[in-house]
Structure formats: C-alpha cells, structure tokens
Design an enzyme around this catalytic site. Structure first.
Site, short mmCIF file in Angstrom:
data_model
loop_
_atom_site.label_atom_id
_atom_site.label_comp_id
_atom_site.label_asym_id
_atom_site.label_seq_id
_atom_site.Cartn_x
_atom_site.Cartn_y
_atom_site.Cartn_z
N CYS A 148 1.98 3.53 8.23
CA CYS A 148 2.30 3.92 6.77
C CYS A 148 2.06 5.53 7.03
O CYS A 148 2.65 6.39 5.87
CB CYS A 148 1.86 3.35 5.99
SG CYS A 148 -0.17 2.93 5.77
N1 LIG Z 1 -0.35 -3.07 4.82
C1 LIG Z 1 0.36 -1.50 4.79
O1 LIG Z 1 0.78 -1.07 5.09
C2 LIG Z 1 0.48 -1.63 6.15
C3 LIG Z 1 0.46 -2.26 7.92
N2 LIG Z 1 0.77 -2.07 9.00
C4 LIG Z 1 0.01 -2.93 10.53
O2 LIG Z 1 0.28 -4.03 10.81
C5 LIG Z 1 -0.49 -5.26 10.58
C6 LIG Z 1 -0.17 -6.70 9.91
O3 LIG Z 1 -0.09 -5.15 8.66
P1 LIG Z 1 -1.01 -6.57 7.30
O4 LIG Z 1 0.21 -6.99 6.89
O5 LIG Z 1 -1.41 -6.08 6.53
O6 LIG Z 1 -2.12 -7.40 7.50
P2 LIG Z 1 -2.54 -8.56 6.42
O7 LIG Z 1 -4.67 -8.64 7.04
O8 LIG Z 1 -2.26 -8.97 5.46
O9 LIG Z 1 -1.89 -9.79 7.87
C7 LIG Z 1 -2.71 -10.16 9.28
C8 LIG Z 1 -1.50 -11.15 9.81
O10 LIG Z 1 -2.20 -11.61 10.64
C9 LIG Z 1 -2.33 -13.30 10.93
N3 LIG Z 1 -4.00 -12.35 11.68
C10 LIG Z 1 -4.67 -11.93 11.69
N4 LIG Z 1 -6.09 -11.93 12.97
C11 LIG Z 1 -5.24 -12.06 13.68
C12 LIG Z 1 -5.23 -12.90 15.44
N5 LIG Z 1 -6.82 -12.25 15.27
N6 LIG Z 1 -4.15 -13.86 15.92
C13 LIG Z 1 -3.54 -13.59 15.58
N7 LIG Z 1 -3.04 -13.28 13.98
C14 LIG Z 1 -3.87 -12.92 13.16
C15 LIG Z 1 -2.93 -13.13 9.68
O11 LIG Z 1 -2.74 -14.96 9.63
P3 LIG Z 1 -3.76 -15.89 10.22
O12 LIG Z 1 -5.38 -15.04 10.32
O13 LIG Z 1 -3.85 -17.29 9.45
O14 LIG Z 1 -2.73 -16.25 11.77
C16 LIG Z 1 -1.78 -12.59 9.18
O15 LIG Z 1 -0.53 -13.26 8.69
C17 LIG Z 1 -1.07 -4.53 11.11
O16 LIG Z 1 -1.42 -3.80 12.43
C18 LIG Z 1 -0.82 -2.85 9.88
O17 LIG Z 1 -1.97 -2.11 10.84
C19 LIG Z 1 1.26 -0.93 9.16
C20 LIG Z 1 1.57 -0.35 8.22
C21 LIG Z 1 1.35 -0.91 6.99
C1 LIG Z 2 -5.55 1.83 2.73
C2 LIG Z 2 -5.97 1.23 4.17
O1 LIG Z 2 -6.41 0.89 4.58
N1 LIG Z 2 -4.91 1.84 4.48
C3 LIG Z 2 -4.64 1.80 6.58
C4 LIG Z 2 -3.52 2.33 7.25
C5 LIG Z 2 -2.74 1.27 6.95
C6 LIG Z 2 -0.90 1.46 8.23
O2 LIG Z 2 -0.59 1.99 7.95
O3 LIG Z 2 -2.31 0.86 8.64
P1 LIG Z 2 -1.89 0.52 11.17
O4 LIG Z 2 -2.13 1.98 11.54
O5 LIG Z 2 -3.78 0.07 10.87
O6 LIG Z 2 -0.96 -0.06 11.21
C7 LIG Z 2 -6.48 2.40 7.37
O7 LIG Z 2 -6.08 3.38 6.73
O8 LIG Z 2 -6.23 2.24 7.75
#
Ligand SMILES: NC(=O)C1=CN([C@@H]2O[C@H](COP(=O)(O)OP(=O)(O)OC[C@H]3O[C@@H](n4cnc5c(N)ncnc54)[C@H](OP(=O)(O)O)[C@@H]3O)[C@@H](O)[C@H]2O)C=CC1
Ligand SMILES: CC(=O)N[C@@H](CCC(=O)OP(=O)(O)O)C(=O)O
Length: 344
Positions: A148
């Site tokens: 992000c």
């Molecule tokens: N939040 C944001 O704004 C952003 C996030 N991202 C990236 O997107 C990805 C998802 O982020 P986000 O949705 O915020 O994360 P969450 O923690 O909200 O969700 C993670 C998901 O992955 C599953 N999970 C967690 N650990 C494991 C594991 N070891 N093996 C299999 N499944 C697993 C969880 O379900 P369960 O544990 O029940 O299996 C859950 O469905 C991450 O890589 C994050 O860095 C990228 C850009 C922005």
């Molecule tokens: C608020 C907060 O903790 N933000 C996350 C970034 C979220 C994101 O874009 O993460 P990935 O690169 O892991 O997909 C961080 O700083 O690590």
C-alpha cells in the site's frame, strides 16, 4: 471463470470478495481460511450478507486445481510456496503479499528475514502497478500486487522519475496509514485504547517497503535514487496519505502539467487542485494526487491519497485481474460503491 481466494478471511480477502461479487463472468468457487473453515461468508462478514456469495462456506485447505484464477491474500512466506505450486499447474495468480514483488533477492533476507528459494519465478513475476507496468501485466501469469505505501508513493513519484527531473539523490517520503494496513490479527499497539486518539511513527529507518519502492524507481531512473521513508499510524480504519518531497527546478505549473499529461488516460488517477483527503478515496480504487512547489526551498511536494485496502491492495488486484483476463480495465471496479463495505 472460476476464481479462488486463499486467505479470504482477512481484510484484503473481504475486499476481494466485495469487488468480485459484482463480476458476472466470475464464480468464486472457493474461499479459504483455516480459522473460519466451515463458517458461511455472511456469518464471518455480515456486511456481505446480501452478496450472492453469502452462503459460500470457508474451506480449510486450498484446492489448487478447481479454480482457473487465484488471488492469494496471505502472509509472505505461505505465498512464496503457493505461487510456485500454482505456477507449476499453469494457473494465473495475483499475489497480494510481498513474496514476488522485489527483483533484488537480497531484500528478502535483509528486510523480510527469509531467503527466497525461487529466484527464477521472482524474475518472471510482474509488479502489479498498472500505471507503470500495464503491458507486462497483460502477458503475465504471476502478478505481484504492490504494497500500500509503495502504491501511493510510486504513483506520486512516477512522472517525475520518468521525466528525470529529480535533482536530489534522495527523496523524502512521509506517509500515514489507517490501522487495517496491519491486517486483522491482534497486536497490542493496534488495540483501541492505544490507537484511538493517537498517531505515531514506526520503523522510521528501516521499513520493508523501502527496497520495493527503490527497486521500481531505479528501474526507471538513469541515476540512483534513495527513499528516506517514515511511515505513521493514524487512528482511522482505512486510508493512506503519502507526501513526497524532492529537489527540482520545475515550478508548480510545469510540474502539474507533467502529472496531468502522464496520467491523462488513467481511469483511477485524479489530479486535484487542492490537497487530497482520505474520505474521498475510501472504498474506491482511486489515487488522488496534488502537486505543488515550494519556491523557498526549491522542493516539489506531491501528495497522494488512496484506500490501503482499495488501490493499495484488493481493488488494484482486481484492476490487474481485468488486465490479465482481457477485460476492460475499469470494468465493475467503478461500480464498487454498490456493495457494502467493511469499515465505511
Ligand atoms: N492490509 C492491507 O492494507 C494490505 C495488505 N497487503 C498484504 O496482503 C496480504 C493479506 O493482508 P491482510 O488481508 O491485511 O491480512 P490479514 O491478517 O487480515 O489476513 C490474512 C489471511 O491469511 C490467512 N493466513 C494467515 N496466516 C496463514 C498461514 N500461515 N497460512 C495460510 N493462511 C494464513 C488468514 O486466515 P487463517 O489464519 O484463518 O488461515 C487470513 O485469511 C499480506 O501479505 C499483506 O502484507 C498488501 C497491501 C495492503
Ligand atoms: C499499518 C501497517 O502495519 N502497514 C503495513 C503495510 C501493509 C502493506 O502494504 O503490506 P505488505 O507489504 O506487507 O503487503 C506495514 O507497515 O508493514
């Protein structure tokens, strides 16, 4: 087309389901989560109770054969392995983690704490920022959806880097993120009493998005540029602002013209006449950008705003999906406000 979402119970997973529920050509045939296995979508995410997927049940394990296209919304390390397995099966993937984003493999041990095992796939994957890599995304089978902070920052920098107008060797980036950026898991400093009414910087010297941003800008720039990055948490659920500052002798009018020209056909970039606000982009795939120039210091000041779960993650993933599957790039994404949102 059958689509699978692995990591569907997290914040980005929920946002993917929200967006995909509008797609007539798509059937989500599996949503995967270990902790919510056996539960229905409407019971885990009540805001999606009127979705056509309301009764779809979370599966404990992913089926790597039954979907044509996969979205991975998982932590980085599980994604490293799953992308490899799906690629071997000839499936197309958009991976929302950082597992395949950075071309320089030393970033993984240095910033993520693991060695990347699949270097050949790392060079094959395409960085999913359509405004820069649209053509490559169209031919890719693995798209690494950007982080992000890198999305907001790179969109604020791209026209200037491409035009070669940055005179300083480093670019100062200060960014603000809503708390959902950290995912759905519980961590002490994101608990309500600690986050509400508060704001704080974190990882001010070494954040893992630095190599991701530098990788992209140094692939475009003739001279090496460094990013001086300070992220902050602010007490909102979703939304992000990035302010980038760099030395240049191009003044406000020329700078604004450069940005308007570069982004003139972009469906999700809006160049504003005033500084952007989070509330204007939350729930959408827009990136709002404001360009200004400080005559006193000789710095360009470019400010961007996105929804970290929208353009910063899941809706950008759908933009990539549209490009990879040959659909109109903005199809359904601009109608997203018709579907209820988590944390409006
Ligand atoms: N939040 C944001 O704004 C952003 C996030 N991202 C990236 O997107 C990805 C998802 O982020 P986000 O949705 O915020 O994360 P969450 O923690 O909200 O969700 C993670 C998901 O992955 C599953 N999970 C967690 N650990 C494991 C594991 N070891 N093996 C299999 N499944 C697993 C969880 O379900 P369960 O544990 O029940 O299996 C859950 O469905 C991450 O890589 C994050 O860095 C990228 C850009 C922005
Ligand atoms: C608020 C907060 O903790 N933000 C996350 C970034 C979220 C994101 O874009 O993460 P990935 O690169 O892991 O997909 C961080 O700083 O690590």
């Amino acid at each position: 087309m059958k689509v699978g979402i692995i990591g569907a119970s997290g914040y980005t997973g929920a946002e993917l389901i929200r967006g995909l529920s509008l797609y007539q050509e798509v059937e989500i045939n599996q949503i995967v989560s270990r902790n919510f296995a056996g539960k229905k979508l409407k019971d885990v995410f009540p805001h999606l109770s009127d979705s056509r997927y309301q009764d779809l049940t979370f599966e404990e394990e992913a089926d790597l054969d039954s979907s044509d296209f996969y979205f991975l919304a998982l932590p980085h390390q599980p994604s490293v392995e799953l992308v490899k397995l799906l690629h071997e099966k000839g499936k197309k993937v958009v991976d929302l983690s950082a597992a395949y984003r950075i071309k320089n493999p030393s970033a993984y041990p240095n910033y993520y704490g693991f060695e990347h095992k699949y270097l050949e796939l790392l060079s094959e994957s395409v960085y999913g920022l359509p405004e820069i890599f649209r053509e490559e995304i169209g031919k890719a089978s693995i798209v690494a959806n950007p982080g992000c902070y890198p999305t907001a920052t790179l969109l604020a920098l791209f026209p200037a880097v491409k035009e070669g107008i940055i005179q300083s060797d480093s670019i100062t980036v200060n960014a603000l993120s809503g708390i959902s950026g950290a995912g759905r898991g519980l961590k002490q400093h994101f608990h309500y009493p600690e986050a509400y009414g508060n704001a704080y910087p974190y990882n001010p010297i070494k954040h893992r998005h630095i190599p991701e941003m530098e990788d992209v800008i140094n692939g475009i720039s003739d001279k090496k540029l460094l990013i001086r990055f300070t992220p902050h948490i602010i007490p909102v659920s979703r939304g992000m602002i990035s302010t980038v500052v760099f030395k240049t002798d191009m003044k406000k009018e020329q700078l604004e013209e450069l940005y308007r020209l570069e982004y003139r056909y972009e469906p999700f970039i809006r160049i504003l006449n005033n500084p952007p606000a989070i509330k204007d982009v939350v729930g959408s795939n827009y990136c709002d950008i404001y360009v200004d120039y400080d005559e006193r210091t000789g710095d360009a000041v470019v400010i961007s705003a996105i929804d970290n779960l929208g353009k910063g993650a899941s809706l950008q993933a759908l933009q990539n999906f549209n490009i990879m599957t040959g659909m109109l790039e903005d199809k359904y994404i601009k109608d997203i406000s018709r579907v209820s949102i988590l944390f409006p």
